[in-house]
Design a protein around this motif. Sequence first.
Motif, PDB file in Angstrom:
ATOM      1  N   GLY A  33       0.804  -1.214   0.000  1.00 17.88           N
ATOM      2  CA  GLY A  33       0.000   0.000   0.000  1.00 17.88           C
ATOM      3  C   GLY A  33       0.835   1.262   0.000  1.00 17.88           C
ATOM      4  O   GLY A  33       2.064   1.237  -0.016  1.00 17.88           O
ATOM      5  N   ASP A  34       0.148   2.374   0.039  1.00 22.52           N
ATOM      6  CA  ASP A  34       0.788   3.677   0.131  1.00 22.52           C
ATOM      7  C   ASP A  34       0.916   4.000   1.621  1.00 22.52           C
ATOM      8  O   ASP A  34      -0.070   3.978   2.360  1.00 22.52           O
ATOM      9  CB  ASP A  34      -0.099   4.701  -0.602  1.00 22.52           C
ATOM     10  N   LEU A  35       2.137   4.302   2.068  1.00 22.43           N
ATOM     11  CA  LEU A  35       2.377   4.504   3.488  1.00 22.43           C
ATOM     12  C   LEU A  35       1.526   5.621   4.080  1.00 22.43           C
ATOM     13  O   LEU A  35       1.012   5.501   5.194  1.00 22.43           O
ATOM     14  CB  LEU A  35       3.861   4.798   3.751  1.00 22.43           C
ATOM     15  N   LEU A  36       1.358   6.707   3.326  1.00 22.95           N
ATOM     16  CA  LEU A  36       0.615   7.842   3.866  1.00 22.95           C
ATOM     17  C   LEU A  36      -0.865   7.501   4.054  1.00 22.95           C
ATOM     18  O   LEU A  36      -1.437   7.744   5.109  1.00 22.95           O
ATOM     19  CB  LEU A  36       0.774   9.078   2.970  1.00 22.95           C
ATOM     20  N   SER A  37      -1.478   6.912   3.043  1.00 20.05           N
ATOM     21  CA  SER A  37      -2.906   6.615   3.212  1.00 20.05           C
ATOM     22  C   SER A  37      -3.118   5.532   4.264  1.00 20.05           C
ATOM     23  O   SER A  37      -4.109   5.559   4.995  1.00 20.05           O
ATOM     24  CB  SER A  37      -3.586   6.234   1.888  1.00 20.05           C
ATOM     25  N   GLY A  38      -2.158   4.594   4.353  1.00 18.16           N
ATOM     26  CA  GLY A  38      -2.241   3.575   5.400  1.00 18.16           C
ATOM     27  C   GLY A  38      -2.152   4.195   6.774  1.00 18.16           C
ATOM     28  O   GLY A  38      -2.910   3.853   7.694  1.00 18.16           O
ATOM     29  N   MET A  39      -1.240   5.151   6.937  1.00 12.68           N
ATOM     30  CA  MET A  39      -1.041   5.820   8.223  1.00 12.68           C
ATOM     31  C   MET A  39      -2.275   6.639   8.587  1.00 12.68           C
ATOM     32  O   MET A  39      -2.725   6.619   9.742  1.00 12.68           O
ATOM     33  CB  MET A  39       0.190   6.735   8.130  1.00 12.68           C
ATOM     34  N   ILE A  40      -2.836   7.328   7.601  1.00 13.92           N
ATOM     35  CA  ILE A  40      -4.032   8.140   7.864  1.00 13.92           C
ATOM     36  C   ILE A  40      -5.181   7.252   8.336  1.00 13.92           C
ATOM     37  O   ILE A  40      -5.860   7.536   9.326  1.00 13.92           O
ATOM     38  CB  ILE A  40      -4.443   8.953   6.610  1.00 13.92           C
ATOM     39  N   GLU A  41      -5.369   6.133   7.641  1.00 14.32           N
ATOM     40  CA  GLU A  41      -6.437   5.208   8.019  1.00 14.32           C
ATOM     41  C   GLU A  41      -6.245   4.699   9.445  1.00 14.32           C
ATOM     42  O   GLU A  41      -7.175   4.658  10.254  1.00 14.32           O
ATOM     43  CB  GLU A  41      -6.442   4.037   7.036  1.00 14.32           C
ATOM     44  N   LYS A  42      -5.015   4.343   9.759  1.00 15.73           N
ATOM     45  CA  LYS A  42      -4.721   3.817  11.095  1.00 15.73           C
ATOM     46  C   LYS A  42      -4.950   4.902  12.149  1.00 15.73           C
ATOM     47  O   LYS A  42      -5.552   4.641  13.199  1.00 15.73           O
ATOM     48  CB  LYS A  42      -3.275   3.303  11.156  1.00 15.73           C
ATOM     49  N   LEU A  43      -4.479   6.112  11.883  1.00 10.77           N
ATOM     50  CA  LEU A  43      -4.635   7.198  12.848  1.00 10.77           C
ATOM     51  C   LEU A  43      -6.103   7.479  13.132  1.00 10.77           C
ATOM     52  O   LEU A  43      -6.500   7.675  14.283  1.00 10.77           O
ATOM     53  CB  LEU A  43      -3.950   8.467  12.339  1.00 10.77           C
ATOM     54  N   THR A 104       4.525  20.117  18.024  1.00 10.99           N
ATOM     55  CA  THR A 104       5.912  19.677  17.999  1.00 10.99           C
ATOM     56  C   THR A 104       6.150  18.778  16.790  1.00 10.99           C
ATOM     57  O   THR A 104       5.194  18.308  16.158  1.00 10.99           O
ATOM     58  CB  THR A 104       6.297  18.983  19.321  1.00 10.99           C
ATOM     59  N   LYS A 105       7.413  18.519  16.496  1.00  8.49           N
ATOM     60  CA  LYS A 105       7.752  17.754  15.301  1.00  8.49           C
ATOM     61  C   LYS A 105       8.109  16.311  15.656  1.00  8.49           C
ATOM     62  O   LYS A 105       8.927  16.058  16.531  1.00  8.49           O
ATOM     63  CB  LYS A 105       8.940  18.444  14.608  1.00  8.49           C
ATOM     64  N   GLY A 106       7.430  15.385  14.975  1.00  9.34           N
ATOM     65  CA  GLY A 106       7.826  13.984  15.131  1.00  9.34           C
ATOM     66  C   GLY A 106       8.959  13.706  14.156  1.00  9.34           C
ATOM     67  O   GLY A 106       9.215  14.496  13.249  1.00  9.34           O
ATOM     68  N   SER A 107       9.651  12.566  14.317  1.00 11.88           N
ATOM     69  CA  SER A 107      10.712  12.266  13.349  1.00 11.88           C
ATOM     70  C   SER A 107      10.468  10.981  12.569  1.00 11.88           C
ATOM     71  O   SER A 107      11.069  10.760  11.529  1.00 11.88           O
ATOM     72  CB  SER A 107      12.082  12.234  14.041  1.00 11.88           C
ATOM     73  N   ILE A 108       9.572  10.141  13.074  1.00  3.27           N
ATOM     74  CA  ILE A 108       9.233   8.901  12.358  1.00  3.27           C
ATOM     75  C   ILE A 108       7.758   8.603  12.565  1.00  3.27           C
ATOM     76  O   ILE A 108       7.226   8.813  13.662  1.00  3.27           O
ATOM     77  CB  ILE A 108      10.041   7.696  12.897  1.00  3.27           C
ATOM     78  N   GLY A 109       7.096   8.112  11.505  1.00  2.41           N
ATOM     79  CA  GLY A 109       5.703   7.669  11.646  1.00  2.41           C
ATOM     80  C   GLY A 109       5.624   6.196  11.275  1.00  2.41           C
ATOM     81  O   GLY A 109       6.218   5.773  10.278  1.00  2.41           O
ATOM     82  N   VAL A 110       4.956   5.408  12.088  1.00  3.49           N
ATOM     83  CA  VAL A 110       4.872   3.959  11.847  1.00  3.49           C
ATOM     84  C   VAL A 110       3.464   3.603  11.396  1.00  3.49           C
ATOM     85  O   VAL A 110       2.517   3.642  12.185  1.00  3.49           O
ATOM     86  CB  VAL A 110       5.231   3.169  13.125  1.00  3.49           C
ATOM     87  N   THR A 111       3.323   3.279  10.112  1.00  3.19           N
ATOM     88  CA  THR A 111       1.996   3.043   9.531  1.00  3.19           C
ATOM     89  C   THR A 111       1.255   1.888  10.182  1.00  3.19           C
ATOM     90  O   THR A 111       0.059   1.968  10.443  1.00  3.19           O
ATOM     91  CB  THR A 111       2.133   2.797   8.018  1.00  3.19           C
TER      92      THR A 111
END
Lengths: 198, 459
Positions: A33-43, A104-111
Amino acid sequence: MASRDVILNSIRRINLEKVEISNQPRTPIKYKGDLLSGMIEKLLSIGAEVLVFENDVELGSYVNTNLVGKGVLVNSVPTLPNDNVSDCMSLKPTELSSVKIFITKGSIGVTESGAVWVEENSMKLRLLPFVCEHLYLVLNEQELVFDLDEAYQKIGKLSGGYGVFIAGPSKTADIEQSLVIGAHGPIKLTVLFVRKHP
Amino acid sequence: MDTKLKDHSKAAAQFQVNQERAAWHDETLWFIREKRDKAASHVFDWEGLRERGSNIKEHTLTYLDKYLVEFENAAKKNGVHIHWALDALEHNEIVSSLLRSRNAKKIVKSKSMLTEECGLNHFLEKRGIETVDTDLGEYIVQLRNEPPSHIVLPAIHLKKQDVSETFHQHIKTEKGNYDPQYLTRAARVVLRKKFFRANAAITGVNFAVAETGEIVICTNEGNADLGVHAAPLHIASMGLEKLIPKTEDLAVFLGLLARSATGQSITTYSSHFRTPREGQEMHIIIVDNGRTAQLARPHFRSSLKCIRCAACFNTCPVYRRSGGHSYHTSVAGPIGSILAPNFDLKKNKDLPFASTLCGSCSNVCPVKINIHEQLWHWRQVVAKKGESGVMKKLSMKTMAFVLSSPGLYRNAGRLARKIMNNFPGLFENKLNPWYKGREMPNAPAQSFREWYTKQKTNG
């Protein structure tokens, strides 16, 4: 003999047969999948809110229009205007509890988990991501990985004194298993993604 | 003080008296088990992850002294103070002495089963030090003066009406308002004040990383962080089996823990503490309290792999129907039943029997502890030490006697079938434990042997 030595000696006396870490090759994970859309869905599924911006300028303008003036705001993101976190450095916890919004700024996002890794050198004050009412985490699209194995490859050995994976707003289900969003930490979490184009 | 030995089956019978409530408890815990299944099914290779977790823990236990020393050295370089405690009393004395030397009288504590095991709260209370448990579930049971009944969901045995009553009594919430959000917000306000007034924060440790000296604490509520980041003193208590070799191993354990515990992919906060905050003091107490004794026991040492997720509790048909308080020990359920006899065999001899040996616990354990086999092994230990009890010894001897004689076995069976079929009432009363909550089956007219012999002669 000090307790330390008693304990270590009791362990050594047992003389256990050693078991080594298995070096069996792991099945590689093929995330299609696409990491961004996967991360958005999970969030969204874990109670966080999400916004996506094309670049830092758009994000900055969003912050000025929608967040400034809505209550005590602390910002520790150097690329955003008015990074005022240094004003907080000498404040007591009770004074910090009046902070409504912390960006604040994160440095890594885990999908896979919906978790964002934030280190001390970004948040500056460890209490801020917990004491605020509404936490905003800024993350670039390029900073997304699929799982924790990949995340820890990037983290390496923690160089700062403190880091935290934040996955959603604080929550509890301790009262008859009813999920309540907003326990002791922030009541709301919004992740602000920036699609930086190289 | 109640010195009579507590018995799980008696306590479970008490728990079952309120049938409706017991059924609700059963359903609730099973629902959590199902959440775990759903989460596991979304992981690309769940069984592979379990195997990695089991392997890392097994490896660490066989090199435990090496990793403990590595952890201590790394933590000290980080400016963290390390203490070692042989037992619960030494642990409590170290905590109390640290608090007294800094004149700390108001303490906040996030969830630590180790401090429950050591009876820390009570110890400190007797010395005039107030400890507030800040995990919402623990706060609720603390107000009720009860121990937690589950290591992850301390108040799982309570309904929202119970919580409402307790809060109304202690923190003046509206009587009869049992909306969970209302109650949680009320606790938020009360506990915020406690966080900011605290002189010290005590936490547990989910994972301790040997290579870097950092500790990781997982919460959903943010209470560990709120306590620690506001207090001038942080004391973290850890069992010596909490070690893992490297930071990257956290990927495995953070991947296993929340999924097994609540069905979440990860807890809201997984906080990594390497150094104290500027101006803060950080202390870690490494506790033995029977763990090296367990490590020395070949059949039971792998119980030390436990990451305290409670998946075994949620699936266990006995735990679900008897509740955590029936186990009379700080860690209940299947894992508690193989840990507690190591502390005190006499006191906990009933626990390995609080099981049908169905094996569901071993099946869900994220680090592949063979819990059901260890339950069986503890039963052998209990029997060998002569702690079985008269009825068990007598019935086992009788059974062995009957089974060792084919003739006696056949005749006993024939007689039993005759009596059951002609005088069923004899078995349908309180004296027959198998009659509790179920019907007795009809006895067959003939045994298999009788039927088979007849078949053979009939051709």
